[in-house]
Design a protein around this motif. Structure first.
Motif, PDB file in Angstrom:
ATOM      1  N   ASP A  43     -51.056  27.241 -15.216  1.00  0.00           N
ATOM      2  CA  ASP A  43     -51.675  27.815 -16.465  1.00  0.00           C
ATOM      3  C   ASP A  43     -50.832  29.089 -16.790  1.00  0.00           C
ATOM      4  O   ASP A  43     -50.411  29.609 -16.097  1.00  0.00           O
ATOM      5  N   ALA A  44     -50.981  29.363 -18.118  1.00  0.00           N
ATOM      6  CA  ALA A  44     -50.431  30.922 -18.772  1.00  0.00           C
ATOM      7  C   ALA A  44     -51.486  31.277 -19.488  1.00  0.00           C
ATOM      8  O   ALA A  44     -52.587  30.755 -19.730  1.00  0.00           O
ATOM      9  N   GLY A  45     -50.971  32.569 -19.885  1.00  0.00           N
ATOM     10  CA  GLY A  45     -51.850  33.262 -21.012  1.00  0.00           C
ATOM     11  C   GLY A  45     -53.043  33.738 -20.190  1.00  0.00           C
ATOM     12  O   GLY A  45     -53.275  34.255 -19.070  1.00  0.00           O
ATOM     13  N   ASN A  46     -54.213  33.518 -20.938  1.00  0.00           N
ATOM     14  CA  ASN A  46     -55.511  34.152 -20.219  1.00  0.00           C
ATOM     15  C   ASN A  46     -56.193  33.181 -19.083  1.00  0.00           C
ATOM     16  O   ASN A  46     -56.812  33.618 -18.172  1.00  0.00           O
TER      17      ASN A  46
END
Length: 71
Positions: A43-46
């Motif tokens: 996963d990326a971001g938040n």
């Protein structure tokens, strides 16, 4: 080949007790040069940036939570 030269240089630095930090996605390359992995997941971001698992390459790849898991 460039990758072979890079691997040779990294292994030489390791033999001289140098600390090496690599951010890489190629599991074949990592399996040749890594002593220790920190898996931050897919996963990326938040949702990203959290340690999923860390340890030897064998421990990380064999863990069901790892993004490196081989099926």
């Amino acid at each position: 080949m460039d990758i072979d030269l890079l691997e040779e240089i990294l292994l030489r630095l390791n033999q001289e007790n140098e600390t090496i930090l690599i951010i890489e996605h190629n599991i074949e390359f990592i399996s040749h040069v890594a002593d220790y992995l920190v898996d931050l997941g897919m996963d990326a971001g938040n949702k990203g940036g959290k340690t999923i698992i860390q340890g030897s390459p064998n421990e990380v790849v064999k863990n069901r939570k790892s993004s490196w898991q081989i099926e």
